[in-house]
Structures are given as C-alpha cells and as structure tokens.
Write a protein that holds these residues in place. Structure first.
Motif, PDB file in Angstrom:
ATOM      1  N   ILE A 208       6.314  -9.262 -18.791  1.00 41.50           N
ATOM      2  CA  ILE A 208       7.004  -7.743 -18.730  1.00 41.50           C
ATOM      3  C   ILE A 208       6.619  -7.309 -20.237  1.00 41.50           C
ATOM      4  O   ILE A 208       7.111  -7.830 -21.019  1.00 41.50           O
ATOM      5  CB  ILE A 208       8.211  -7.882 -18.240  1.00 41.50           C
ATOM      6  CG1 ILE A 208       8.436  -8.478 -16.786  1.00 41.50           C
ATOM      7  CG2 ILE A 208       8.883  -6.469 -18.265  1.00 41.50           C
ATOM      8  CD1 ILE A 208       9.726  -8.791 -16.551  1.00 41.50           C
ATOM      9  N   PRO A 209       5.902  -6.116 -20.202  1.00 38.24           N
ATOM     10  CA  PRO A 209       5.737  -5.469 -21.662  1.00 38.24           C
ATOM     11  C   PRO A 209       7.100  -5.076 -22.182  1.00 38.24           C
ATOM     12  O   PRO A 209       8.131  -4.614 -21.350  1.00 38.24           O
ATOM     13  CB  PRO A 209       4.894  -4.238 -21.240  1.00 38.24           C
ATOM     14  CG  PRO A 209       4.354  -4.330 -19.836  1.00 38.24           C
ATOM     15  CD  PRO A 209       5.263  -5.377 -19.123  1.00 38.24           C
ATOM     16  N   ASN A 242       7.108  -3.707   6.844  1.00 38.36           N
ATOM     17  CA  ASN A 242       5.870  -4.509   6.888  1.00 38.36           C
ATOM     18  C   ASN A 242       5.043  -4.191   5.593  1.00 38.36           C
ATOM     19  O   ASN A 242       4.631  -3.313   5.273  1.00 38.36           O
ATOM     20  CB  ASN A 242       5.026  -3.987   8.023  1.00 38.36           C
ATOM     21  CG  ASN A 242       3.758  -4.859   8.176  1.00 38.36           C
ATOM     22  OD1 ASN A 242       3.897  -6.240   7.734  1.00 38.36           O
ATOM     23  ND2 ASN A 242       2.637  -4.256   8.539  1.00 38.36           N
ATOM     24  N   ILE A 243       5.197  -5.344   4.692  1.00 35.42           N
ATOM     25  CA  ILE A 243       4.342  -5.494   3.491  1.00 35.42           C
ATOM     26  C   ILE A 243       3.326  -6.310   3.583  1.00 35.42           C
ATOM     27  O   ILE A 243       3.501  -7.367   3.715  1.00 35.42           O
ATOM     28  CB  ILE A 243       5.224  -5.983   2.331  1.00 35.42           C
ATOM     29  CG1 ILE A 243       6.666  -5.286   2.156  1.00 35.42           C
ATOM     30  CG2 ILE A 243       4.699  -5.984   0.890  1.00 35.42           C
ATOM     31  CD1 ILE A 243       7.705  -5.687   1.149  1.00 35.42           C
ATOM     32  N   GLU A 244       2.004  -5.667   3.734  1.00 34.47           N
ATOM     33  CA  GLU A 244       0.958  -6.560   4.013  1.00 34.47           C
ATOM     34  C   GLU A 244       0.060  -6.754   2.599  1.00 34.47           C
ATOM     35  O   GLU A 244      -0.487  -7.659   2.283  1.00 34.47           O
ATOM     36  CB  GLU A 244      -0.146  -5.732   4.727  1.00 34.47           C
ATOM     37  CG  GLU A 244       0.250  -5.682   5.975  1.00 34.47           C
ATOM     38  CD  GLU A 244      -0.776  -5.056   7.076  1.00 34.47           C
ATOM     39  OE1 GLU A 244      -2.091  -4.604   6.435  1.00 34.47           O
ATOM     40  OE2 GLU A 244      -0.581  -4.486   8.139  1.00 34.47           O
ATOM     41  N   PHE A 245       0.341  -5.997   1.592  1.00 35.05           N
ATOM     42  CA  PHE A 245      -0.419  -6.196   0.206  1.00 35.05           C
ATOM     43  C   PHE A 245       0.615  -6.374  -0.938  1.00 35.05           C
ATOM     44  O   PHE A 245       1.755  -6.123  -0.850  1.00 35.05           O
ATOM     45  CB  PHE A 245      -1.083  -4.784  -0.146  1.00 35.05           C
ATOM     46  CG  PHE A 245      -2.237  -4.213   1.043  1.00 35.05           C
ATOM     47  CD1 PHE A 245      -3.168  -4.991   1.062  1.00 35.05           C
ATOM     48  CD2 PHE A 245      -1.772  -3.455   1.756  1.00 35.05           C
ATOM     49  CE1 PHE A 245      -4.019  -4.810   2.033  1.00 35.05           C
ATOM     50  CE2 PHE A 245      -2.739  -2.919   2.828  1.00 35.05           C
ATOM     51  CZ  PHE A 245      -3.673  -3.447   2.714  1.00 35.05           C
ATOM     52  N   GLN A 246       0.077  -7.220  -1.981  1.00 32.77           N
ATOM     53  CA  GLN A 246       0.922  -7.749  -3.105  1.00 32.77           C
ATOM     54  C   GLN A 246       1.462  -6.470  -3.825  1.00 32.77           C
ATOM     55  O   GLN A 246       0.565  -5.442  -3.866  1.00 32.77           O
ATOM     56  CB  GLN A 246       0.218  -8.726  -3.986  1.00 32.77           C
ATOM     57  CG  GLN A 246      -1.029  -8.006  -4.683  1.00 32.77           C
ATOM     58  CD  GLN A 246      -1.698  -8.708  -5.750  1.00 32.77           C
ATOM     59  OE1 GLN A 246      -1.320 -10.009  -5.751  1.00 32.77           O
ATOM     60  NE2 GLN A 246      -2.438  -8.294  -6.496  1.00 32.77           N
ATOM     61  N   PRO A 247       2.334  -6.360  -4.450  1.00 39.09           N
ATOM     62  CA  PRO A 247       3.125  -5.611  -5.247  1.00 39.09           C
ATOM     63  C   PRO A 247       2.086  -5.182  -6.747  1.00 39.09           C
ATOM     64  O   PRO A 247       1.583  -6.172  -6.879  1.00 39.09           O
ATOM     65  CB  PRO A 247       4.471  -5.719  -5.543  1.00 39.09           C
ATOM     66  CG  PRO A 247       4.472  -7.037  -5.524  1.00 39.09           C
ATOM     67  CD  PRO A 247       3.378  -7.553  -4.547  1.00 39.09           C
ATOM     68  N   ASN A 248       2.079  -3.964  -6.867  1.00 34.45           N
ATOM     69  CA  ASN A 248       1.433  -3.703  -8.174  1.00 34.45           C
ATOM     70  C   ASN A 248       2.657  -3.477  -9.357  1.00 34.45           C
ATOM     71  O   ASN A 248       3.636  -2.901  -8.890  1.00 34.45           O
ATOM     72  CB  ASN A 248       0.481  -2.734  -8.169  1.00 34.45           C
ATOM     73  CG  ASN A 248      -0.684  -2.841  -7.388  1.00 34.45           C
ATOM     74  OD1 ASN A 248      -1.395  -3.898  -7.574  1.00 34.45           O
ATOM     75  ND2 ASN A 248      -1.227  -2.463  -6.484  1.00 34.45           N
ATOM     76  N   PHE A 249       1.937  -3.519 -10.562  1.00 37.39           N
ATOM     77  CA  PHE A 249       2.882  -3.347 -11.731  1.00 37.39           C
ATOM     78  C   PHE A 249       2.533  -2.547 -12.536  1.00 37.39           C
ATOM     79  O   PHE A 249       1.100  -2.276 -13.041  1.00 37.39           O
ATOM     80  CB  PHE A 249       2.985  -4.916 -12.439  1.00 37.39           C
ATOM     81  CG  PHE A 249       3.978  -4.782 -13.537  1.00 37.39           C
ATOM     82  CD1 PHE A 249       5.425  -5.040 -13.369  1.00 37.39           C
ATOM     83  CD2 PHE A 249       3.526  -4.580 -15.055  1.00 37.39           C
ATOM     84  CE1 PHE A 249       6.364  -5.140 -14.686  1.00 37.39           C
ATOM     85  CE2 PHE A 249       4.468  -4.501 -15.851  1.00 37.39           C
ATOM     86  CZ  PHE A 249       5.991  -4.733 -15.791  1.00 37.39           C
TER      87      PHE A 249
END
Length: 297
Positions: A208-209, A242-249
C-alpha cells in the motif's frame, strides 16, 4: 484505440490473450511495441498493428501462463520467459529468437503462473512454481540458485513475493485450499497469518503506497474483504452478486482506491479505504477497468 475512443487498428487473434499486454522497446529507439502471448504463440505488434520482424513465435508446447518480461540491468536487453503445461520454460530475446544460454531442466509438473524476477544485492533470482507445489529459485541461465524445502501444494491461485535483506528472509504469500493466508520465507517454514477466508476464496496482495504495509484482498464470487497482515480489517466486507475478476488497486488524488466489477449487475465500482464509493460511480461495465492519464495532464 485513441484517447478520443476512435479505433485506430484491429488485429484478429485466434485465441484469448493470457495476462496483460506488455510494452517493449525492441529496437531501443524510444518507440514501443506491444508484447503478449496466447496458449500457443508469442506476439509482438508495432504501433500500426503489424507483426514485428521475428514474430509471431510458435511456442514448442501449450501454456496456461502469461509471459514474464525481464530487463535485468535496466538497459533494454529484454528477456521473455514463458512456462508451459508440460513442465518446461522457454526464454526468448526481444527479437523473438531463443536465448542460447538458457539451460532450464524440464520438471515433472506443469509450470503454474507467471515467472517473477527478484534482485537481491548483485544476485538475480527467477521465481517459478509448479503444479505439484515445488518452489524454484533460478539464476539467469535457468539453473537452481537456492533450494526451497517447503512445498506449497496446498496453494489455491497465484503466489505474491516479497523481498528482504537476503533470499532466506524473502518469501511469498498465498492462500491455501482452506482459505488460510500463508506466509512462507524461502529459508523457513510456513506461517499462517490471522486472516481466515473460506474454501475457494482467492487472494491478491499489494504493497500500500504511503503506508509501507501489505494489503490482502480476500474475495470470492459474492464478497471482498481487505486486511492488513495482522488481521485488522481495512473496511467491512463488500457484498456483490457476482465477482468474476480480481479487484484492481489504484492511487490518485493522494488516496488509495479499489476497483471492483459486479458482473451480474454489470456495474463497476471505485471504492476508497473507508468503504466510500467515489462520485460518478458505479459505471456500466462487465469487464475490469483501468485508470490512467492518457494525455499526461
């Protein structure tokens, strides 16, 4: 696609692209090309969508992994490394030819995930994992540089590395098949962090920046939670259909943000570390989104 949304060119690809599209300067002249792979081929396209000389390259065997692109000494002498389903690893130069000095010995199990490059002092390590749980740390020629005694056959999904003062104290994080988050020092034993998910949960780890701490996204198809390594929740779990994809930061406006897509409702969310949705969101989307400054302003 231009910064105004116009299509500049199209390129038919017979199979899905694995992983991200990489930028590479093949000719070291300040002009970038696009490098990526499918299950059986390695592609490099110029700014007009044309194949760069020497590409595409037919892979000797099938892969389920995205390529790894290394620039060991930051001098644009790029190396392209791909692990395959039959336990081999192939290294190419930036013009598509096989690297003659690469001496990797084929293993018995499939290579899983994208290879990663670690540099500690003057030594390079290439981190590779296999389907039977072996962790390999190789040198630039593909030979073993450090032996990891622990097996990670219990892992579910990719591994995330961290570096320390030496290779013994460096290591990886991963989530196991029971939903436990594991920290493994290369020179030590497994340690279970106080982060307990569920079976079939997935993991993403980010430094985490501004905080110099690792954040741990633990998620499945219905919810996402975010923790520090000590088990403290950064915010309450977010539930979706429905969460199919990884989260982005992302980090901008001096804040950290998480991007998530609910595929059932086709809604994209941008959420800060207090759990507040950014103004203007959600947006209509069924695929992951990116945030960037196209015009540099």
């Amino acid at each position: 696609v231009s910064n105004t949304g116009d299509i500049i060119w199209e390129k038919p690809i017979s199979q899905p692209v694995l992983g991200k599209i990489n930028k590479i300067d093949v000719y070291k002249n300040g002009k970038t090309q696009l490098l990526f792979n499918t299950a059986d081929s390695l592609f490099c396209l110029d700014r007009k969508g044309n194949d760069v000389a020497g590409f595409p390259v037919a892979l000797p065997s099938k892969t389920s992994n995205p390529l790894a692109l290394f620039d060991y000494d930051f001098n644009q002498n790029f190396r392209i490394l791909i692990g395959t389903n039959d336990g081999n690893m192939y290294m190419y130069g930036q013009k598509g030819s096989r690297v003659k000095g690469w001496k990797f010995k084929k293993v018995r199990s499939a290579i899983t995930g994208m290879a990663k490059h670690l540099k500690l002092g003057k030594k390079d390590y290439i981190l590779v994992t296999t389907g039977n749980g072996t962790v390999l740390l190789l040198d630039r020629k593909g030979k073993s540089r450090y032996r990891v005694s622990e097996n990670i056959g219990d892992k579910s999904g990719p591994v995330f590395y961290y570096t320390a003062r030496n290779i013994q104290h460096s290591g990886i994080f991963y989530i196991d098949t029971l939903g436990r988050v594991v920290k493994l020092k290369f020179g030590g034993k497994k340690e279970y962090l106080p982060i307990n998910g569920e079976q079939k949960d997935r993991l993403k780890v980010k430094l985490i920046p501004g905080e110099n701490k690792f954040g741990f996204f633990v998620y499945n198809s219905k919810k996402i939670s975010f923790y520090y390594s000590d088990g403290k929740k950064i915010f309450d779990p977010i539930e979706m259909k429905n969460i199919e994809f990884q989260p982005n930061f992302y980090r901008f406006d001096s804040k950290n943000w998480i991007g998530i897509v609910d595929n059932t409702d086709q809604q994209a969310y941008l959420i800060d570390f207090t759990g507040i949705i950014k103004d203007g969101f959600p947006l209509t989307s069924s695929i992951p989104f990116s945030i960037g400054d196209i015009n540099g302003d």
